[in-house]
Write a protein that holds these residues in place. Structure first.
Motif, PDB file in Angstrom:
ATOM      1  N   ASP A  38      37.343  73.285  96.454  1.00 55.15           N
ATOM      2  CA  ASP A  38      37.418  74.726  97.268  1.00 55.15           C
ATOM      3  C   ASP A  38      37.306  74.239  98.602  1.00 55.15           C
ATOM      4  OD1 ASP A  38      38.042  76.756  97.506  1.00 55.15           O
ATOM      5  OD2 ASP A  38      36.103  77.918  96.954  1.00 55.15           O
ATOM      6  N   ILE A  39      39.226  73.823  99.570  1.00 58.67           N
ATOM      7  CA  ILE A  39      38.426  73.906 100.802  1.00 58.67           C
ATOM      8  C   ILE A  39      39.076  75.332 101.389  1.00 58.67           C
ATOM      9  CG2 ILE A  39      39.136  73.287 102.534  1.00 58.67           C
ATOM     10  CD1 ILE A  39      40.439  70.630 100.855  1.00 58.67           C
ATOM     11  N   ARG A  40      37.445  75.713 101.948  1.00 54.75           N
ATOM     12  CA  ARG A  40      37.908  77.501 102.650  1.00 54.75           C
ATOM     13  C   ARG A  40      37.411  77.804 103.829  1.00 54.75           C
ATOM     14  NH1 ARG A  40      36.613  81.832  98.274  1.00 54.75           N
ATOM     15  NH2 ARG A  40      37.125  80.892  96.725  1.00 54.75           N
ATOM     16  N   ASN A  41      38.340  78.318 104.769  1.00 53.40           N
ATOM     17  CA  ASN A  41      37.946  79.020 106.739  1.00 53.40           C
ATOM     18  C   ASN A  41      37.255  80.306 105.675  1.00 53.40           C
ATOM     19  OD1 ASN A  41      38.803  76.929 107.760  1.00 53.40           O
ATOM     20  ND2 ASN A  41      41.204  77.371 107.221  1.00 53.40           N
ATOM     21  N   ARG A  42      36.434  79.881 106.967  1.00 47.22           N
ATOM     22  CA  ARG A  42      35.067  81.434 106.569  1.00 47.22           C
ATOM     23  C   ARG A  42      35.072  82.119 107.838  1.00 47.22           C
ATOM     24  NH1 ARG A  42      30.384  79.625 102.170  1.00 47.22           N
ATOM     25  NH2 ARG A  42      29.246  80.874 103.776  1.00 47.22           N
ATOM     26  N   THR A  55      34.876  80.316 113.102  1.00 46.37           N
ATOM     27  CA  THR A  55      35.224  80.296 111.754  1.00 46.37           C
ATOM     28  C   THR A  55      34.857  79.075 111.669  1.00 46.37           C
ATOM     29  OG1 THR A  55      37.575  80.982 112.513  1.00 46.37           O
ATOM     30  CG2 THR A  55      37.267  79.737 110.693  1.00 46.37           C
ATOM     31  N   THR A  57      34.837  75.682 108.658  1.00 48.02           N
ATOM     32  CA  THR A  57      35.940  74.935 106.903  1.00 48.02           C
ATOM     33  C   THR A  57      34.510  74.453 106.517  1.00 48.02           C
ATOM     34  OG1 THR A  57      37.036  74.012 108.537  1.00 48.02           O
ATOM     35  CG2 THR A  57      37.480  73.589 106.177  1.00 48.02           C
ATOM     36  N   THR A  58      34.640  74.990 105.268  1.00 50.15           N
ATOM     37  CA  THR A  58      33.638  74.552 104.271  1.00 50.15           C
ATOM     38  C   THR A  58      34.004  74.555 103.140  1.00 50.15           C
ATOM     39  OG1 THR A  58      33.459  77.030 103.292  1.00 50.15           O
ATOM     40  CG2 THR A  58      31.839  76.506 104.859  1.00 50.15           C
ATOM     41  N   GLU A  60      33.281  72.745  99.102  1.00 51.22           N
ATOM     42  CA  GLU A  60      32.421  73.489  97.855  1.00 51.22           C
ATOM     43  C   GLU A  60      32.932  71.980  97.342  1.00 51.22           C
ATOM     44  OE1 GLU A  60      30.391  77.108  96.567  1.00 51.22           O
ATOM     45  OE2 GLU A  60      32.549  76.978  95.525  1.00 51.22           O
ATOM     46  N   THR A  95      28.157  73.110  99.040  1.00 52.24           N
ATOM     47  CA  THR A  95      28.653  73.489  99.875  1.00 52.24           C
ATOM     48  C   THR A  95      28.497  72.646 101.405  1.00 52.24           C
ATOM     49  OG1 THR A  95      28.594  75.269  98.571  1.00 52.24           O
ATOM     50  CG2 THR A  95      29.242  74.985 100.781  1.00 52.24           C
TER      51      THR A  95
END
Length: 101
Positions: A38-42, A55, A57-58, A60, A95
């Motif tokens: 699971d690739i996300r920008n948080r 911002t 990038t994480t 998981e 993560t």
């Protein structure tokens, strides 16, 4: 691991199978490992005393699919990412903070 932890781990695996992106993990000279992530920008607060927001990038990963560590890289159809440091870990997920290569 008790029954509840096993149930959560199975649920995490099912969610990753449906929602996770197909990626390849590489670390050093180890053989490439196809897996799901699971690739996300948080958005995160820069510091406790600041109003600035950054911002990050994480990424998981499901722990049952391999051994992952900072310094490894993830290749996805949207690009490649370097795993910088571990942010969180529980019985089934790990993560990392990542940066695009």
């Amino acid at each position: 691991m008790d029954d509840f932890d096993e149930l959560v781990a199975r649920m995490d695996a099912e969610v990753f199978e449906v929602l996770g992106a197909s990626v390849t993990y590489r670390y050093g000279t180890d053989p490439p490992l196809p897996t799901r992530a699971d690739i996300r920008n948080r958005l995160e607060k820069a510091s406790e005393f600041s109003q600035a927001v950054i911002t990050i990038t994480t990424i998981e990963l499901l722990k049952s699919t391999g051994t992952y560590q900072a310094g490894g890289s993830i290749t996805h159809k949207s690009g490649s990412y370097r795993l910088l440091r571990k942010l969180d870990e529980d019985e089934s997920l790990i993560t990392f903070m990542a940066e695009e290569e």
